[in-house]
Design an enzyme around this catalytic site. Structure first.
Site, PDB file in Angstrom:
ATOM      1  N   LYS A 189     -36.374  -6.245 -28.448  1.00 30.27           N
ATOM      2  CA  LYS A 189     -37.000  -6.619 -27.048  1.00 30.27           C
ATOM      3  C   LYS A 189     -36.191  -7.149 -26.153  1.00 30.27           C
ATOM      4  CE  LYS A 189     -39.782  -8.984 -24.698  1.00 30.27           C
ATOM      5  NZ  LYS A 189     -39.094  -8.924 -23.584  1.00 30.27           N
ATOM      6  N   GLY A 242     -34.739 -18.159 -26.723  1.00 28.58           N
ATOM      7  CA  GLY A 242     -35.242 -18.454 -25.568  1.00 28.58           C
ATOM      8  C   GLY A 242     -35.816 -19.730 -25.630  1.00 28.58           C
ATOM      9  N   GLU A 264     -33.239 -19.853 -31.751  1.00 28.60           N
ATOM     10  CA  GLU A 264     -32.331 -20.449 -30.978  1.00 28.60           C
ATOM     11  C   GLU A 264     -32.764 -20.829 -29.817  1.00 28.60           C
ATOM     12  OE1 GLU A 264     -29.656 -21.286 -28.641  1.00 28.60           O
ATOM     13  OE2 GLU A 264     -28.346 -19.480 -29.042  1.00 28.60           O
ATOM     14  N   CYS A 298     -27.705 -22.451 -23.134  1.00 28.43           N
ATOM     15  CA  CYS A 298     -28.750 -23.125 -24.059  1.00 28.43           C
ATOM     16  C   CYS A 298     -27.995 -24.661 -24.200  1.00 28.43           C
ATOM     17  CB  CYS A 298     -29.172 -22.362 -24.900  1.00 28.43           C
ATOM     18  SG  CYS A 298     -28.005 -21.686 -26.003  1.00 28.43           S
ATOM     19  N   GLU A 395     -34.631 -29.613 -19.584  1.00 28.97           N
ATOM     20  CA  GLU A 395     -33.536 -28.406 -19.455  1.00 28.97           C
ATOM     21  C   GLU A 395     -33.855 -27.770 -18.098  1.00 28.97           C
ATOM     22  OE1 GLU A 395     -33.943 -25.070 -22.049  1.00 28.97           O
ATOM     23  OE2 GLU A 395     -31.656 -25.227 -22.243  1.00 28.97           O
TER      24      GLU A 395
HETATM   25  P1  ADP Z   1     -37.038 -17.715 -20.332  1.00 22.18           P
HETATM   26  O1  ADP Z   1     -38.010 -18.689 -19.593  1.00 22.18           O
HETATM   27  O2  ADP Z   1     -35.629 -18.333 -20.027  1.00 22.18           O
HETATM   28  O3  ADP Z   1     -37.259 -16.213 -19.738  1.00 22.18           O
HETATM   29  P2  ADP Z   1     -38.469 -17.198 -22.433  1.00 22.18           P
HETATM   30  O4  ADP Z   1     -38.598 -17.866 -23.719  1.00 22.18           O
HETATM   31  O5  ADP Z   1     -39.645 -17.014 -21.898  1.00 22.18           O
HETATM   32  O6  ADP Z   1     -37.431 -17.788 -21.558  1.00 22.18           O
HETATM   33  O7  ADP Z   1     -38.001 -15.550 -22.757  1.00 22.18           O
HETATM   34  C1  ADP Z   1     -36.991 -15.247 -23.802  1.00 22.18           C
HETATM   35  C2  ADP Z   1     -37.428 -13.936 -24.489  1.00 22.18           C
HETATM   36  O8  ADP Z   1     -38.890 -14.023 -25.023  1.00 22.18           O
HETATM   37  C3  ADP Z   1     -37.702 -12.779 -23.441  1.00 22.18           C
HETATM   38  O9  ADP Z   1     -37.614 -11.741 -23.901  1.00 22.18           O
HETATM   39  C4  ADP Z   1     -39.289 -12.857 -23.088  1.00 22.18           C
HETATM   40  O10 ADP Z   1     -39.803 -11.428 -22.840  1.00 22.18           O
HETATM   41  C5  ADP Z   1     -39.725 -13.128 -24.393  1.00 22.18           C
HETATM   42  N1  ADP Z   1     -41.130 -13.508 -24.630  1.00 22.18           N
HETATM   43  C6  ADP Z   1     -41.931 -14.531 -23.559  1.00 22.18           C
HETATM   44  N2  ADP Z   1     -42.925 -14.725 -24.103  1.00 22.18           N
HETATM   45  C7  ADP Z   1     -43.051 -14.204 -25.106  1.00 22.18           C
HETATM   46  C8  ADP Z   1     -44.164 -14.135 -26.069  1.00 22.18           C
HETATM   47  N3  ADP Z   1     -45.465 -14.835 -26.011  1.00 22.18           N
HETATM   48  N4  ADP Z   1     -44.039 -13.638 -27.297  1.00 22.18           N
HETATM   49  C9  ADP Z   1     -43.006 -12.813 -27.595  1.00 22.18           C
HETATM   50  N5  ADP Z   1     -41.904 -12.846 -26.736  1.00 22.18           N
HETATM   51  C10 ADP Z   1     -42.258 -13.584 -25.561  1.00 22.18           C
END
Ligand code: ADP
Length: 492
Positions: A189, A242, A264, A298, A395
């Site tokens: 994804k 993320g 990570e 990061c 951050e």
């Molecule tokens: P950022 O704030 O930098 O976008 P995120 O951690 O929100 O970082 O996003 C990183 C990835 O995690 C993206 O692909 C996002 O769609 C996904 N993501 C965000 N929330 C969820 C969740 N609850 N479950 C699984 N994946 C998620």
């Protein structure tokens, strides 16, 4: 330093693929829904992309399960898997200008960075793991009694991979490379901000000859598609890059099915400059270590600790260098800094800049928006930052550097470690003793000495503390995608 969108030198690419890749087929989402991906330099829509949700994830996981259990993939010998990875690397190389341009379009990063940093690292990572495919093996273990005992390293199964938007292609390489070398199948994804290069890479993977269902790609949003992938009982492992807050949600949800998880996450990495360092090299490292990729790394060196006796000289040199940054059209090859990836990130960064000003830090340069279109932010340097200010603890993920002063090594080690993050650190000194002291005493997954942001597919990367769990890259990265099986055979 106003953002000017001049005529592009590298052509903006054509978007070829906007649909989901499931079981070797390009499909619309079952709901028929799409979402817009935005050019952060112009705030204009680039394309509508199929929006996967729970139903599409279910189809993708079923395809990945089937491909893992039956068909050509589990029967394929390891050398052949390696050859497919080499072939994918070759196709990426052949199409690297197009992929770099697509990355720049969707993410906003300068084309010179996409071409000189992202793409070469991506290609190298796939080749590195291609070489591992037929070198993943177990051991023969001497045991008590009349038994022949050996271990096998088997693929963990279906890997759910959730990636961010800051290095879209590179994060795919870090995740697909070891997973495919180990014999896993994948549901990826991509981040909702940057789905385009993942889909183009999916096309190249099909062209390379990966069997249907081995690689599935479902763009969509985190709380819908991402959460469905984490919760799906058909997924054996989640690899996530993320924010730590998202990792906390994922870890909780993954506990229901006891999935393997590797994370990570973010950082607030200390970059420590001693008075005896080569100051010009350290200035370059401090500049590049924070501002590279619009500060959206990061491992960005966002806490710059400077030894008091050289502080003024160092800051003067640093400002001179930062003020030369060229902000503007990411397709202009002279551009150093493009826009932030989206409005949410842009707003968050401006909020931190205001907080820094209010909390009493001295803004030496930058401090606001650049231009009046696109998500451009001026390169910003704060001096007189103290450890408790939000710009020293949080951050920011943007072009905002916090400068802090220190007097001695014990003090700077304590302050460098005074964070729940532990992703990376750097030290600049000509004294090998000090270099080792920092390298050993700072709790971080990577420590750079007299350099910054040096990455190699062979060198493990990941975080201590709340910066992560597990390591990507190198031989270590294969552990994330293998289970160890022990086989015990009675000899007679
Ligand atoms: P950022 O704030 O930098 O976008 P995120 O951690 O929100 O970082 O996003 C990183 C990835 O995690 C993206 O692909 C996002 O769609 C996904 N993501 C965000 N929330 C969820 C969740 N609850 N479950 C699984 N994946 C998620």
């Amino acid at each position: 330093m106003t953002a000017t969108l001049t005529a592009p030198v590298t052509a903006r690419p054509r978007v070829r693929q906007t649909r989901l890749l499931i079981d070797g087929q390009w499909r619309d989402s079952v709901s028929g829904k799409t979402f817009a991906t935005i050019d952060p330099a112009t705030e204009m829509k680039i394309a509508d992309v199929a929006e996967g949700d729970r139903t599409d994830i279910d189809l993708a996981v079923k395809a990945a399960r089937k491909a893992f259990e039956t068909g050509p993939w589990p029967a394929m010998d390891a050398r052949h898997r390696g050859r497919l990875l080499y072939k994918l690397a070759d196709l990426i190389e052949k199409n690297k200008e197009e992929l770099a341009a697509l990355e720049t379009l969707d993410n906003g990063k300068p084309i010179k960075d996409s071409l000189a940093a992202d793409l070469p690292l991506v290609i190298d990572c796939f080749r590195y793991y291609a070489g591992w495919a037929d070198k993943i093996h177990g051991q023969v273990i001497p045991v008590r009694g009349n038994y022949f005992t050996y271990t096998r390293r088997e693929p963990v199964g279906v890997a759910g991979q959730i990636i961010p938007w800051n290095f879209p292609l590179l994060m795919i390489a870090w995740k697909w490379g070891p997973a495919l070398a180990a014999g896993c199948t994948i549901v990826l994804k991509p981040a909702e901000q940057t789905p385009l290069t993942a889909l183009r890479l999916g096309e190249l993977a099909m062209e390379a000859g990966f069997p249907a269902g081995v690689i599935n790609i479902v763009p969509g949003f985190g709380p819908t598609a991402g959460a469905a992938l984490v919760e799906h009982p058909g997924v054996d492992k989640i690899a996530f890059t993320g924010e730590y807050r998202t990792a906390q949600v994922i870890m909780k949800a993954a506990s229901q099915t006891l999935k393997r998880v590797t994370f990570e996450l973010g950082g607030k990495s200390p970059n420590v400059v001693f008075a005896d360092a080569d100051l010009d090299a350290a200035v370059e490292g401090a500049h590049f270590g924070l501002f590279f990729n619009q500060g959206q790394c990061c491992c960005a060196g966002s806490r710059l600790f400077i030894e008091e006796s050289v502080h003024d000289e160092f800051v003067a040199k640093l400002l001179h260098s930062v003020k030369k940054r060229k902000i503007g059209d990411p397709f202009d090859p002279a551009t150093d800094q493009g826009p932030q990836v989206d409005k949410a990130q842009y707003d968050k960064i401006l909020h931190y800049i205001e907080a820094g000003k209010k909390e009493g830090a001295r803004c030496l340069t930058g401090g606001g928006r650049d231009g009046d279109k696109g998500f451009f932010i001026q390169p910003t340097v704060f001096d007189n930052v103290t450890d408790k200010m939000s710009i020293a603890t949080d951050e920011i993920f943007g072009p905002v550097l916090s400068v802090l002063k220190f007097r001695d090594i014990n003090e700077v080690v304590d302050r460098a470690n005074n964070t729940f993050y532990g992703l990376a650190a750097a030290v600049w000194t000509r004294d090998v003793g000090k270099a080792h002291a920092i390298a050993h005493r700072v709790r971080a997954g990577t420590v750079w000495v007299n350099c910054y942001d040096v990455f190699d597919a062979a060198a493990p990367f990941g975080g201590f503390k709340m910066s992560g769990m597990g390591r990507e890259l190198g031989e270590k990265g294969l552990d994330n995608y293998t289970e160890v099986k022990t086989v015990v055979i009675a000899k007679d």
